[in-house]
Scaffold this motif. Structure first.
Motif, PDB file in Angstrom:
ATOM      1  N   GLU A 220       9.088  14.349  -6.175  1.00  0.00           N
ATOM      2  CA  GLU A 220       9.201  12.915  -6.451  1.00  0.00           C
ATOM      3  C   GLU A 220       9.401  12.126  -5.159  1.00  0.00           C
ATOM      4  OE1 GLU A 220       9.306   9.221  -8.339  1.00  0.00           O
ATOM      5  OE2 GLU A 220       8.473  11.132  -8.976  1.00  0.00           O
ATOM      6  N   ALA A 221      10.159  12.679  -4.213  1.00  0.00           N
ATOM      7  CA  ALA A 221      10.345  12.003  -2.922  1.00  0.00           C
ATOM      8  C   ALA A 221       9.008  11.839  -2.203  1.00  0.00           C
ATOM      9  CB  ALA A 221      11.327  12.785  -2.054  1.00  0.00           C
ATOM     10  N   PHE A 222       8.181  12.885  -2.223  1.00  0.00           N
ATOM     11  CA  PHE A 222       6.864  12.777  -1.601  1.00  0.00           C
ATOM     12  C   PHE A 222       5.996  11.754  -2.323  1.00  0.00           C
ATOM     13  CE2 PHE A 222       7.865  16.750   0.625  1.00  0.00           C
ATOM     14  CZ  PHE A 222       7.343  16.455   1.872  1.00  0.00           C
ATOM     15  N   ALA A 223       6.080  11.697  -3.653  1.00  0.00           N
ATOM     16  CA  ALA A 223       5.298  10.723  -4.424  1.00  0.00           C
ATOM     17  C   ALA A 223       5.754   9.294  -4.094  1.00  0.00           C
ATOM     18  CB  ALA A 223       5.432  10.996  -5.918  1.00  0.00           C
ATOM     19  N   GLN A 224       7.065   9.078  -4.009  1.00  0.00           N
ATOM     20  CA  GLN A 224       7.587   7.756  -3.653  1.00  0.00           C
ATOM     21  C   GLN A 224       7.136   7.361  -2.240  1.00  0.00           C
ATOM     22  OE1 GLN A 224       9.527   5.450  -5.306  1.00  0.00           O
ATOM     23  NE2 GLN A 224       9.579   6.624  -7.196  1.00  0.00           N
ATOM     24  N   ALA A 225       7.210   8.304  -1.314  1.00  0.00           N
ATOM     25  CA  ALA A 225       6.784   8.027   0.062  1.00  0.00           C
ATOM     26  C   ALA A 225       5.298   7.700   0.120  1.00  0.00           C
ATOM     27  CB  ALA A 225       7.108   9.214   0.967  1.00  0.00           C
ATOM     28  N   ARG A 226       4.500   8.475  -0.599  1.00  0.00           N
ATOM     29  CA  ARG A 226       3.054   8.236  -0.622  1.00  0.00           C
ATOM     30  C   ARG A 226       2.764   6.812  -1.127  1.00  0.00           C
ATOM     31  NH1 ARG A 226       1.977  12.937  -1.785  1.00  0.00           N
ATOM     32  NH2 ARG A 226       2.506  12.858  -3.989  1.00  0.00           N
ATOM     33  N   THR A 227       3.446   6.407  -2.211  1.00  0.00           N
ATOM     34  CA  THR A 227       3.261   5.060  -2.753  1.00  0.00           C
ATOM     35  C   THR A 227       3.684   4.012  -1.733  1.00  0.00           C
ATOM     36  OG1 THR A 227       3.590   5.865  -5.005  1.00  0.00           O
ATOM     37  CG2 THR A 227       3.883   3.512  -4.648  1.00  0.00           C
ATOM     38  N   PHE A 228       4.802   4.247  -1.063  1.00  0.00           N
ATOM     39  CA  PHE A 228       5.250   3.285  -0.043  1.00  0.00           C
ATOM     40  C   PHE A 228       4.208   3.135   1.064  1.00  0.00           C
ATOM     41  CE2 PHE A 228       7.030   2.277   4.062  1.00  0.00           C
ATOM     42  CZ  PHE A 228       7.624   1.052   3.791  1.00  0.00           C
ATOM     43  N   PHE A 229       3.740   4.236   1.609  1.00  0.00           N
ATOM     44  CA  PHE A 229       2.824   4.154   2.746  1.00  0.00           C
ATOM     45  C   PHE A 229       1.432   3.656   2.363  1.00  0.00           C
ATOM     46  CE2 PHE A 229       6.118   6.959   4.528  1.00  0.00           C
ATOM     47  CZ  PHE A 229       6.462   6.146   5.601  1.00  0.00           C
ATOM     48  N   GLU A 230       1.129   3.618   1.069  1.00  0.00           N
ATOM     49  CA  GLU A 230      -0.122   3.029   0.608  1.00  0.00           C
ATOM     50  C   GLU A 230      -0.022   1.515   0.444  1.00  0.00           C
ATOM     51  OE1 GLU A 230      -0.886   5.309  -2.929  1.00  0.00           O
ATOM     52  OE2 GLU A 230      -1.813   6.950  -1.805  1.00  0.00           O
ATOM     53  N   LEU A 231       1.176   0.947   0.584  1.00  0.00           N
ATOM     54  CA  LEU A 231       1.325  -0.508   0.524  1.00  0.00           C
ATOM     55  C   LEU A 231       0.533  -1.147   1.660  1.00  0.00           C
ATOM     56  CD1 LEU A 231       5.186  -0.850  -0.095  1.00  0.00           C
ATOM     57  CD2 LEU A 231       3.357  -1.170  -1.780  1.00  0.00           C
ATOM     58  N   SER A 232       0.218  -2.424   1.504  1.00  0.00           N
ATOM     59  CA  SER A 232      -0.504  -3.137   2.564  1.00  0.00           C
ATOM     60  C   SER A 232       0.373  -3.235   3.806  1.00  0.00           C
ATOM     61  CB  SER A 232      -0.880  -4.541   2.093  1.00  0.00           C
ATOM     62  OG  SER A 232       0.285  -5.359   2.014  1.00  0.00           O
ATOM     63  N   MET A 233      -0.277  -3.345   4.953  1.00  0.00           N
ATOM     64  CA  MET A 233       0.462  -3.489   6.208  1.00  0.00           C
ATOM     65  C   MET A 233       1.305  -4.765   6.183  1.00  0.00           C
ATOM     66  SD  MET A 233       1.361  -2.140   8.985  1.00  0.00           S
ATOM     67  CE  MET A 233       0.231  -0.799   9.205  1.00  0.00           C
ATOM     68  N   VAL A 234       0.797  -5.812   5.540  1.00  0.00           N
ATOM     69  CA  VAL A 234       1.556  -7.070   5.437  1.00  0.00           C
ATOM     70  C   VAL A 234       2.893  -6.824   4.733  1.00  0.00           C
ATOM     71  CG1 VAL A 234       1.571  -9.362   4.365  1.00  0.00           C
ATOM     72  CG2 VAL A 234      -0.495  -8.533   5.514  1.00  0.00           C
ATOM     73  N   GLU A 235       2.844  -6.084   3.626  1.00  0.00           N
ATOM     74  CA  GLU A 235       4.079  -5.821   2.885  1.00  0.00           C
ATOM     75  C   GLU A 235       5.024  -4.913   3.674  1.00  0.00           C
ATOM     76  OE1 GLU A 235       5.756  -4.908  -1.532  1.00  0.00           O
ATOM     77  OE2 GLU A 235       3.600  -4.913  -1.215  1.00  0.00           O
ATOM     78  N   LYS A 236       4.470  -3.878   4.312  1.00  0.00           N
ATOM     79  CA  LYS A 236       5.330  -2.978   5.089  1.00  0.00           C
ATOM     80  C   LYS A 236       5.950  -3.704   6.276  1.00  0.00           C
ATOM     81  CE  LYS A 236       2.065   0.193   5.324  1.00  0.00           C
ATOM     82  NZ  LYS A 236       1.301   1.428   5.560  1.00  0.00           N
ATOM     83  N   GLU A 237       5.185  -4.572   6.937  1.00  0.00           N
ATOM     84  CA  GLU A 237       5.705  -5.292   8.113  1.00  0.00           C
ATOM     85  C   GLU A 237       6.857  -6.231   7.754  1.00  0.00           C
ATOM     86  OE1 GLU A 237       5.405  -5.169  11.378  1.00  0.00           O
ATOM     87  OE2 GLU A 237       3.953  -3.556  11.389  1.00  0.00           O
ATOM     88  N   LYS A 238       6.946  -6.658   6.493  1.00  0.00           N
ATOM     89  CA  LYS A 238       8.086  -7.476   6.067  1.00  0.00           C
ATOM     90  C   LYS A 238       9.389  -6.700   6.200  1.00  0.00           C
ATOM     91  CE  LYS A 238       5.573 -10.110   2.555  1.00  0.00           C
ATOM     92  NZ  LYS A 238       5.433 -10.304   1.097  1.00  0.00           N
TER      93      LYS A 238
END
Length: 154
Positions: A58-76
């Motif tokens: 589940e941790a890997f699945a959560q991480a995968r979902t996070f890193f698939e977010l747009s760069m705009v969202e991650k940069e926030k």
């Protein structure tokens, strides 16, 4: 431990279930491996009722979902100062450097060979002593399940 580039395999079970001396020895083994090689593989990581294979999946699945977010969202979620160790770090923002390197040496290394990983840095989500980090964790708004999962995992 040699600096041969061979990734060491460290038994983590003594850290999870051992005596104080065994935990300290495992911690020292990890520190030495990170200093000499920069990476480790852990065995004996799963512990009944604490760290299960399903939890790690589940941790890997959560991480995968996070890193698939747009760069705009991650940069926030990008950290505003490196001392915080909280928030998103894009590729090239950091550089692995010796623990003894000063800030100027790290900046020179970063300019010469930036780190090609991206990460989300998370720590304790509360303070229960003055020694705890004063910096809050930064969480993605579009993933309401991310924070409770990571807090439970941490």
């Amino acid at each position: 431990m040699s600096t041969s580039g061979v990734v060491p395999i460290i038994d983590f079970q003594p850290f999870l279930t051992g005596s104080q001396a065994e935990r300290e020895a495992t911690a020292q083994e990890l520190l030495t491996a990170f200093k000499d090689v920069g990476f480790v593989m852990l065995k004996g990581f799963y512990q009944d009722g604490v760290v299960t294979e399903a939890l790690v999946e589940e941790a890997f699945a959560q991480a995968r979902t996070f890193f698939e977010l747009s760069m705009v969202e991650k940069e926030k979620l990008a950290w505003t100062c490196p001392e915080s160790n909280r928030g998103y770090v894009c590729q090239g923002r950091e550089r692995v450097a010796p623990l003894s390197a000063d800030k100027d040496a790290i900046l020179a290394l970063r300019a010469k060979a930036p780190d090609m990983k991206e990460s989300i840095e998370i720590g304790k989500d509360y303070r229960d002593s003055e020694d705890d980090s004063p910096f809050p964790n930064l969480w993605p708004e579009s993933m309401p399940e991310f924070r409770p999962f990571m807090v439970r995992l941490f």
